[in-house]
Motif scaffolding. Structure first.
Motif, PDB file in Angstrom:
ATOM      1  N   SER A  96       4.865  35.591  27.539  1.00 23.83           N
ATOM      2  CA  SER A  96       3.708  35.216  28.348  1.00 23.83           C
ATOM      3  C   SER A  96       4.127  34.116  29.321  1.00 23.83           C
ATOM      4  O   SER A  96       5.132  33.421  29.108  1.00 23.83           O
ATOM      5  N   PHE A  97       3.340  33.929  30.366  1.00 22.20           N
ATOM      6  CA  PHE A  97       3.629  32.839  31.297  1.00 22.20           C
ATOM      7  C   PHE A  97       3.499  31.496  30.597  1.00 22.20           C
ATOM      8  O   PHE A  97       4.277  30.586  30.849  1.00 22.20           O
ATOM      9  N   THR A  98       2.538  31.385  29.685  1.00 23.74           N
ATOM     10  CA  THR A  98       2.385  30.138  28.935  1.00 23.74           C
ATOM     11  C   THR A  98       3.647  29.827  28.140  1.00 23.74           C
ATOM     12  O   THR A  98       4.144  28.699  28.160  1.00 23.74           O
ATOM     13  N   THR A  99       4.186  30.831  27.458  1.00 25.69           N
ATOM     14  CA  THR A  99       5.419  30.634  26.691  1.00 25.69           C
ATOM     15  C   THR A  99       6.567  30.247  27.616  1.00 25.69           C
ATOM     16  O   THR A  99       7.340  29.333  27.319  1.00 25.69           O
ATOM     17  N   TYR A 100       6.687  30.933  28.750  1.00 17.82           N
ATOM     18  CA  TYR A 100       7.729  30.601  29.720  1.00 17.82           C
ATOM     19  C   TYR A 100       7.591  29.144  30.167  1.00 17.82           C
ATOM     20  O   TYR A 100       8.576  28.388  30.188  1.00 17.82           O
ATOM     21  N   ALA A 101       6.369  28.745  30.514  1.00 22.27           N
ATOM     22  CA  ALA A 101       6.148  27.368  30.983  1.00 22.27           C
ATOM     23  C   ALA A 101       6.465  26.364  29.876  1.00 22.27           C
ATOM     24  O   ALA A 101       7.097  25.323  30.140  1.00 22.27           O
ATOM     25  N   GLU A 102       6.044  26.645  28.657  1.00 22.73           N
ATOM     26  CA  GLU A 102       6.348  25.737  27.542  1.00 22.73           C
ATOM     27  C   GLU A 102       7.849  25.647  27.303  1.00 22.73           C
ATOM     28  O   GLU A 102       8.388  24.554  27.077  1.00 22.73           O
ATOM     29  N   ASP A 103       8.538  26.776  27.356  1.00 18.44           N
ATOM     30  CA  ASP A 103       9.987  26.798  27.147  1.00 18.44           C
ATOM     31  C   ASP A 103      10.743  26.052  28.246  1.00 18.44           C
ATOM     32  O   ASP A 103      11.876  25.630  28.035  1.00 18.44           O
ATOM     33  N   ASN A 104      10.137  25.921  29.411  1.00 16.85           N
ATOM     34  CA  ASN A 104      10.788  25.279  30.560  1.00 16.85           C
ATOM     35  C   ASN A 104      10.049  24.024  31.008  1.00 16.85           C
ATOM     36  O   ASN A 104      10.191  23.595  32.160  1.00 16.85           O
TER      37      ASN A 104
END
Length: 111
Positions: A96-104
């Motif tokens: 998800s975009f949320t996961t991507y943002a959290e990971d980065n």
């Protein structure tokens, strides 16, 4: 994923539409970034004419017009879709975009 598509011994012979598991509006992306970074992020809609003028500062006017129209169609929902391309190419579901943002988040919050 791009590396897989480019190095696969069998060429895909197709255009891959790579998406996450959700189609998100610009406002939804701004909300996720606000939540993850703790900094206010806001999407400000601009008119097609303003977008065209911005693009025309750095590219030929005809191409600026095309890009401004593409952005308008996207904002109007022309690309509100998801595909299974990521899973088909990698064997894993897309993040998800949320996961991507959290990971980065470190990269997103560095000044």
């Amino acid at each position: 994923m791009a590396a897989h598509a480019l190095t696969d011994p069998t060429p895909p012979n197709t255009d891959w539409i790579l998406t996450g598991p959700q189609a998100l509006s610009y406002d939804a992306v701004a909300a996720v970034l606000t939540e993850v970074t703790g900094r206010p992020v806001r999407h400000r809609s601009v008119s097609v004419e303003e977008m065209r003028a911005r693009h025309a500062r750095v590219m030929p006017p005809e191409f600026a017009t095309v890009l401004a129209d593409v952005d308008r169609r996207i904002a109007d929902g022309a690309e509100d879709r998801t595909t299974d391309a990521v899973a088909r190419l990698t064997g894993r579901p897309p993040r998800s975009f949320t996961t991507y943002a959290e990971d980065n988040s470190d990269a997103l919050t560095t000044s």
